[in-house]
Write an enzyme that holds these catalytic residues in place. Structure first.
Site, PDB file in Angstrom:
ATOM      1  N   GLY A  11      18.281-108.254  54.566  1.00  0.00           N
ATOM      2  CA  GLY A  11      18.726-107.048  53.873  1.00  0.00           C
ATOM      3  C   GLY A  11      18.029-105.781  54.337  1.00  0.00           C
ATOM      4  O   GLY A  11      17.895-104.832  53.566  1.00  0.00           O
ATOM      5  N   SER A  12      17.608-105.739  55.593  1.00  0.00           N
ATOM      6  CA  SER A  12      16.969-104.497  56.054  1.00  0.00           C
ATOM      7  C   SER A  12      17.992-103.364  56.108  1.00  0.00           C
ATOM      8  O   SER A  12      17.652-102.207  55.861  1.00  0.00           O
ATOM      9  CB  SER A  12      16.273-104.689  57.408  1.00  0.00           C
ATOM     10  OG  SER A  12      17.209-104.874  58.435  1.00  0.00           O
ATOM     11  N   ASN A  13      19.241-103.690  56.399  1.00  0.00           N
ATOM     12  CA  ASN A  13      20.281-102.647  56.378  1.00  0.00           C
ATOM     13  C   ASN A  13      20.530-102.166  54.952  1.00  0.00           C
ATOM     14  O   ASN A  13      20.766-100.979  54.728  1.00  0.00           O
ATOM     15  CB  ASN A  13      21.573-103.156  57.013  1.00  0.00           C
ATOM     16  CG  ASN A  13      21.521-103.061  58.530  1.00  0.00           C
ATOM     17  OD1 ASN A  13      21.584-101.975  59.090  1.00  0.00           O
ATOM     18  ND2 ASN A  13      21.363-104.200  59.194  1.00  0.00           N
ATOM     19  N   LYS A  90      29.261-115.212  56.023  1.00  0.00           N
ATOM     20  CA  LYS A  90      30.524-115.895  55.682  1.00  0.00           C
ATOM     21  C   LYS A  90      31.694-114.974  55.996  1.00  0.00           C
ATOM     22  O   LYS A  90      31.516-113.771  56.133  1.00  0.00           O
ATOM     23  CB  LYS A  90      30.553-116.241  54.189  1.00  0.00           C
ATOM     24  CG  LYS A  90      29.353-117.013  53.719  1.00  0.00           C
ATOM     25  CD  LYS A  90      29.551-118.462  54.003  1.00  0.00           C
ATOM     26  CE  LYS A  90      28.314-119.246  53.627  1.00  0.00           C
ATOM     27  NZ  LYS A  90      28.324-120.606  54.127  1.00  0.00           N
ATOM     28  N   ASN A 106      31.582-103.555  58.445  1.00  0.00           N
ATOM     29  CA  ASN A 106      30.563-104.502  58.897  1.00  0.00           C
ATOM     30  C   ASN A 106      29.774-103.855  60.030  1.00  0.00           C
ATOM     31  O   ASN A 106      30.275-102.965  60.708  1.00  0.00           O
ATOM     32  CB  ASN A 106      31.248-105.779  59.413  1.00  0.00           C
ATOM     33  CG  ASN A 106      30.247-106.827  59.853  1.00  0.00           C
ATOM     34  OD1 ASN A 106      29.244-107.088  59.166  1.00  0.00           O
ATOM     35  ND2 ASN A 106      30.465-107.433  61.009  1.00  0.00           N
ATOM     36  N   HIS A 108      27.550-104.825  63.528  1.00  0.00           N
ATOM     37  CA  HIS A 108      27.324-105.915  64.488  1.00  0.00           C
ATOM     38  C   HIS A 108      26.344-105.427  65.567  1.00  0.00           C
ATOM     39  O   HIS A 108      26.501-104.314  66.083  1.00  0.00           O
ATOM     40  CB  HIS A 108      28.659-106.322  65.126  1.00  0.00           C
ATOM     41  CG  HIS A 108      28.527-107.518  66.011  1.00  0.00           C
ATOM     42  ND1 HIS A 108      28.387-108.804  65.509  1.00  0.00           N
ATOM     43  CD2 HIS A 108      28.474-107.627  67.350  1.00  0.00           C
ATOM     44  CE1 HIS A 108      28.269-109.643  66.516  1.00  0.00           C
ATOM     45  NE2 HIS A 108      28.322-108.969  67.646  1.00  0.00           N
ATOM     46  N   ASP A 149      34.821-109.715  63.592  1.00  0.00           N
ATOM     47  CA  ASP A 149      34.389-108.661  64.525  1.00  0.00           C
ATOM     48  C   ASP A 149      35.522-108.010  65.316  1.00  0.00           C
ATOM     49  O   ASP A 149      35.320-107.542  66.439  1.00  0.00           O
ATOM     50  CB  ASP A 149      33.339-109.222  65.520  1.00  0.00           C
ATOM     51  CG  ASP A 149      32.105-109.743  64.811  1.00  0.00           C
ATOM     52  OD1 ASP A 149      31.768-109.195  63.741  1.00  0.00           O
ATOM     53  OD2 ASP A 149      31.485-110.701  65.311  1.00  0.00           O
ATOM     54  N   GLU A 178      20.513 -99.723  63.948  1.00  0.00           N
ATOM     55  CA  GLU A 178      21.429-100.097  62.861  1.00  0.00           C
ATOM     56  C   GLU A 178      21.121 -99.290  61.601  1.00  0.00           C
ATOM     57  O   GLU A 178      22.030 -98.823  60.910  1.00  0.00           O
ATOM     58  CB  GLU A 178      21.295-101.592  62.530  1.00  0.00           C
ATOM     59  CG  GLU A 178      21.834-102.498  63.608  1.00  0.00           C
ATOM     60  CD  GLU A 178      21.755-103.966  63.219  1.00  0.00           C
ATOM     61  OE1 GLU A 178      21.855-104.283  62.023  1.00  0.00           O
ATOM     62  OE2 GLU A 178      21.589-104.802  64.108  1.00  0.00           O
TER      63      GLU A 178
HETATM   64  C1  GRF Z   1      22.050-107.236  61.508  1.00  0.00           C
HETATM   65  O1  GRF Z   1      21.613-107.414  62.808  1.00  0.00           O
HETATM   66  C2  GRF Z   1      23.523-106.937  61.494  1.00  0.00           C
HETATM   67  O2  GRF Z   1      23.947-106.259  62.633  1.00  0.00           O
HETATM   68  C3  GRF Z   1      24.134-108.309  61.454  1.00  0.00           C
HETATM   69  O3  GRF Z   1      23.274-109.056  60.638  1.00  0.00           O
HETATM   70  C4  GRF Z   1      21.960-108.516  60.686  1.00  0.00           C
HETATM   71  C5  GRF Z   1      21.532-108.262  59.275  1.00  0.00           C
HETATM   72  O4  GRF Z   1      20.209-107.823  59.192  1.00  0.00           O
HETATM   73  N1  GRF Z   1      25.494-108.267  60.978  1.00  0.00           N
HETATM   74  P1  GRF Z   1      19.571-107.422  57.786  1.00  0.00           P
HETATM   75  O5  GRF Z   1      19.782-108.581  56.838  1.00  0.00           O
HETATM   76  O6  GRF Z   1      20.258-106.181  57.320  1.00  0.00           O
HETATM   77  O7  GRF Z   1      18.127-107.186  58.065  1.00  0.00           O
END
Ligand code: GRF
Length: 197
Positions: A11-13, A90, A106, A108, A149, A178
């Site tokens: 969940g870093s994003n 998923k 999403n 990627h 994707d 990201e």
């Molecule tokens: C990221 O690299 C994203 O591009 C991919 O899954 C990873 C998720 O990273 N879809 P995080 O859980 O947000 O750290």
């Protein structure tokens, strides 16, 4: 917009998106976080930020259709405008994708349409890019359609691959990108919505 972030892992994003809301880089708010993984850091992050954190896994339901309707109910309950997949491993059912057409995005960690598709996640992606001999890689934010994707690309950012770079280092450098580009993509969608209203 009311955002629902769906994540399976770290969940870093998610953290980056929450930070972007705090810094007012985006106007949207994360109003619920859903994970198929009860132990995910994403759910912990949500709780720490007082955002409803919901564990929802198809495994807990007798049939996929029951899971889908539970998810649809949550999306309705929280009045979700945009579903943000952030490391969700998923595939969403066609019924969800159809109902939320152009409202699911999403991220990627490669330059789609290359190096995407089923099973392409984590270090596997970066190793494949390095093995291909490509000199550049990058990050893609795209709308989600029925195929992995494959949906329309919203934003991409490229970087040069360093000499002798390995998959771990490439992943680390791209992850930082990201965290910048995902809020930027949400901003673009916000502006688009504003523009058309
Ligand atoms: C990221 O690299 C994203 O591009 C991919 O899954 C990873 C998720 O990273 N879809 P995080 O859980 O947000 O750290």
């Amino acid at each position: 917009m009311n955002l629902c972030v769906i994540a399976s892992g770290k969940g870093s994003n998610l953290k980056a998106i929450i930070k972007a809301t705090e810094k007012k880089i985006i106007d949207s708010k994360v109003v619920v976080v859903i994970s198929n993984n009860s132990g995910s850091e994403a759910l912990q992050t949500a709780r720490q930020n007082k955002i409803p954190a919901i564990h929802l896994s198809a495994k807990l339901f007798a049939a996929q259709a029951e899971f889908d309707s539970a998810l649809l109910n949550l999306l309705k309950k929280y009045k979700i405008d945009l579903i943000v997949l952030a490391g969700y491993l998923k595939k969403l059912s066609p019924i969800i994708v159809k109902r939320y057409k152009n409202k699911i995005i999403n991220i990627h960690p490669a330059l789609l349409p290359d190096f995407g598709g089923e099973g392409m996640f984590g270090l596997k992606v970066h190793q494949a890019v390095i093995d291909s001999g490509n000199k550049i890689s990058g990050v893609t934010v795209h709308f989600v359609d029925e195929e992995y994707d494959k949906g329309k690309i919203i934003l991409q950012k490229k970087i040069n691959i360093k000499k002798n770079e390995d998959a771990v280092s490439l992943e680390k450098r791209l992850r930082r990108i990201e965290h910048k580009i995902y809020p930027e993509a949400i901003r673009l969608i916000e502006d688009g919505i504003k523009g058309s209203s």
